[in-house]
Design an enzyme around this catalytic site. Structure first.
Site, PDB file in Angstrom:
ATOM      1  N   LEU A 253       1.058  -1.146   0.027  1.00  0.00           N
ATOM      2  CA  LEU A 253      -0.028  -0.042  -0.035  1.00  0.00           C
ATOM      3  C   LEU A 253       0.921   1.415   0.047  1.00  0.00           C
ATOM      4  CD1 LEU A 253      -2.680  -1.068   2.471  1.00  0.00           C
ATOM      5  CD2 LEU A 253      -3.175  -0.681   0.059  1.00  0.00           C
ATOM      6  N   ASP A 254       0.420   2.301  -0.843  1.00  0.00           N
ATOM      7  CA  ASP A 254       1.193   3.599  -0.558  1.00  0.00           C
ATOM      8  C   ASP A 254       1.254   4.138   0.801  1.00  0.00           C
ATOM      9  OD1 ASP A 254       0.721   3.238  -3.450  1.00  0.00           O
ATOM     10  OD2 ASP A 254      -0.691   4.596  -3.483  1.00  0.00           O
ATOM     11  N   THR A 255       2.460   4.953   0.829  1.00  0.00           N
ATOM     12  CA  THR A 255       2.359   5.283   2.335  1.00  0.00           C
ATOM     13  C   THR A 255       1.407   6.110   2.879  1.00  0.00           C
ATOM     14  OG1 THR A 255       5.109   5.334   1.806  1.00  0.00           O
ATOM     15  CG2 THR A 255       4.074   6.669   3.719  1.00  0.00           C
ATOM     16  N   HIS A 338       0.446   2.643  -7.371  1.00  0.00           N
ATOM     17  CA  HIS A 338      -0.527   3.706  -7.300  1.00  0.00           C
ATOM     18  C   HIS A 338      -1.653   3.707  -8.347  1.00  0.00           C
ATOM     19  CE1 HIS A 338       2.417   6.123  -4.564  1.00  0.00           C
ATOM     20  NE2 HIS A 338       3.436   5.421  -5.474  1.00  0.00           N
TER      21      HIS A 338
END
Length: 389
Positions: A253-255, A338
Site C-alpha cells: 500500500l502507498d505510504t 499507485h
C-alpha cells in the site's frame, strides 16, 4: 583375707619399691621377677587390637624385649586374647591381623587391610568396558506397527489444533459429514492423517493444519509497506516485533494510503494472492472533488491509458456526495503501483484520501486504524479457495 604367712613368702614381690625392704626374702625375689617378665602387671598391659601390640612388634602375650615364649605357644591364643581385650576399647579394628602371622614383618611394617582389593590390570578393565559397550549397543528391535504408534495423527486432533473447536466439536463435524480428506468425505472416527501432505477441508474450505500464521492489519497513513526500513521510518514490522516466526506482507500500500493489508508466513498463498493469473480483487474508497460526470464509471471500466499501459476498473459507484465532496468506491484486480490514484488523476479527479476496504474475501469492517487481528479459519479457507489452494 589371705594369711600373713603366705604373703610373706611370695606376695611382697608384687609391689614396686619393695626390693629395698627388710622383709623381702632373698631367695624368692629372682623367681618372682622371672614370672613377672612373662606376664606383665595389669597397669602395664596394652589393650591395642592388632597384629603387633608390644614394642617389639610381637603379640602382647609374648611380652616386651624380655623373656617369655616367642613362637612356641598356640597361635590362637594371641588372636583370641587380642579380640577379647579389644572389645573393651571399642571393638576390633578392621583390616588388621594379630599374632606372629601378620603381614609387615616382625617390626610392624605397613599392613594391607581386608577391604582393599588388589589392583586390577588395565587390560582387564578394558575388556570389562568393551563388554559393557557391546551389551548396550545392540541393534534396536523393530516392533510391529500393531504394538507401536501408527502413522499420522487423528483427524479430530488435527482439526482441534487448527482452531476448528474442541475435540468433541470436531468429532461432531465428522459425524455430520462436513469434513473431507483429499476429496473424500470422512464418515468414521479415528481416521489418521498427515497434516503436511493431506488436504483437509471443512464445509469445502481448506483448513490450515500446519503452523501458518495469518494476520490482517489496518495500516495507518504514513506507515511504509516494508518489514524493515533503513531510514528508520515506521513500517509494518513494528506491528509484529513480538512474533518469533518471520512474517511478510501480501502486496503493498502507498505510504499515504490506509486500509487492510495481510501478513502471513505462508509463501505459496502470498504469491498466489498477488499473481495476476488469479485476479484477486481489491476494493478502495477514494475521496475526490466534484462535480463528477455521469460517465466516469464507464470511462474507468473501459480503461484509462497510463504510462505503463491500460488500467481497467472492475466496478465503480458513488458511495456519498456532500456538495462537491464525493466518496467513490473502486474495485479492480490489478496491483500496479499507485494504480487507483493514477487512474482517477488521469480522469481529472485527484484523490485526497484513499482507503483499501477489502482484499479478496477479507473485509476491513470496523477494525480500528493500527490494529492487528488474527484471521479466522473461515477467512483463511476463503482465501485459499480464492487462489485454488
Amino acid at each position: 583375707m589371705r594369711s600373713s604367712g603366705r604373703n610373706n613368702d611370695s606376695g611382697r614381690g608384687n609391689y614396686r619399691g619393695a626390693g629395698g625392704g627388710t622383709s623381702q626374702p632373698k631367695s624368692g625375689g629372682k623367681r618372682d621377677d622371672k614370672q613377672r617378665a612373662g606376664r606383665p602387671r595389669p597397669e602395664e598391659r596394652r589393650y591395642d587390637v592388632g597384629g603387633t601390640g608390644g614394642p617389639g612388634g610381637k603379640d602382647e602375650r609374648g611380652g616386651g624385649k624380655g623373656g617369655g615364649p616367642k613362637s612356641g605357644g598356640p597361635k590362637s591364643t594371641g588372636s583370641r586374647g587380642a579380640a577379647a581385650r579389644g572389645g573393651a576399647k571399642g571393638g576390633p579394628r578392621t583390616g588388621a591381623k594379630s599374632g606372629p602371622g601378620a603381614k609387615g614383618g616382625p617390626k610392624g611394617g605397613p599392613q594391607r587391610g581386608r577391604g582393599q582389593a588388589p589392583a586390577r590390570p588395565r587390560e582387564y578393565d578394558a575388556q570389562v568396558e568393551e563388554r559393557n559397550r557391546a551389551r548396550h549397543n545392540k541393534p534396536q528391535i523393530k516392533t510391529p506397527k500393531t504394538f507401536g504408534d501408527q502413522d499420522g495423527e487423528r483427524l479430530q486432533k488435527v482439526l482441534a489444533r487448527a482452531g476448528m473447536g474442541s475435540r468433541r466439536a470436531c468429532e461432531e463435524l465428522i459425524d455430520q459429514a462436513r469434513v473431507e480428506v483429499n476429496g473424500q468425505i470422512v464418515m468414521e472416527q479415528g481416521v489418521r492423517v498427515d497434516p503436511e501432505k493431506d488436504e483437509i477441508k471443512v464445509d469445502g474450505l481448506t483448513v490450515a493444519t500446519q503452523s501458518y500464521l495469518f494476520f490482517a492489519l489496518n495500516k495507518p497513513a504514513g506507515v511504509v509497506s516494508t518489514m524493515e526500513d533503513p531510514d528508520g521510518r515506521q513500517c509494518l514490522g513494528d506491528y509484529v516485533t513480538n512474533r518469533e516466526t518471520r512474517l511478510f506482507h501480501v502486496g503493498r500500500l502507498d505510504t499515504e494510503t490506509e486500509g487492510i493489508i495481510l501478513l502471513t508466513n505462508h509463501g505459496e498463498l502470498a504469491h498466489r494472492l498477488t499473481h495476476p493469473r488469479y485476479g484477486v480483487k481489491k476494493t478502495y474508497l477514494a475521496a475526490i472533488q466534484g462535480p463528477l460526470p455521469r460517465d466516469l464509471g464507464k470511462q474507468l471500466k473501459d480503461g484509462i491509458q497510463l504510462e505503463d499501459g491500460y488500467a481497467r476498473a472492475d466496478h465503480f459507484r458513488v458511495v456519498e456526495n456532500t456538495g462537491k465532496n464525493y466518496l467513490v468506491e473502486v474495485t479492480l484486480h490489478e496491483g500496479r503501483k499507485h494504480i487507483v490514484r493514477r487512474m482517477l488523476s488521469e480522469a481529472g479527479f485527484p484523490v485526497d484520501k484513499l482507503v483499501r476496504t477489502s482484499f479478496g474475501p477479507i473485509a476491513l469492517g470496523d477494525q480500528k486504524s493500527g490494529w492487528l487481528r488474527r484471521m479466522t479459519n473461515t477467512e483463511v479457507g476463503m482465501l485459499m479457495r480464492e487462489v485454488e489452494l
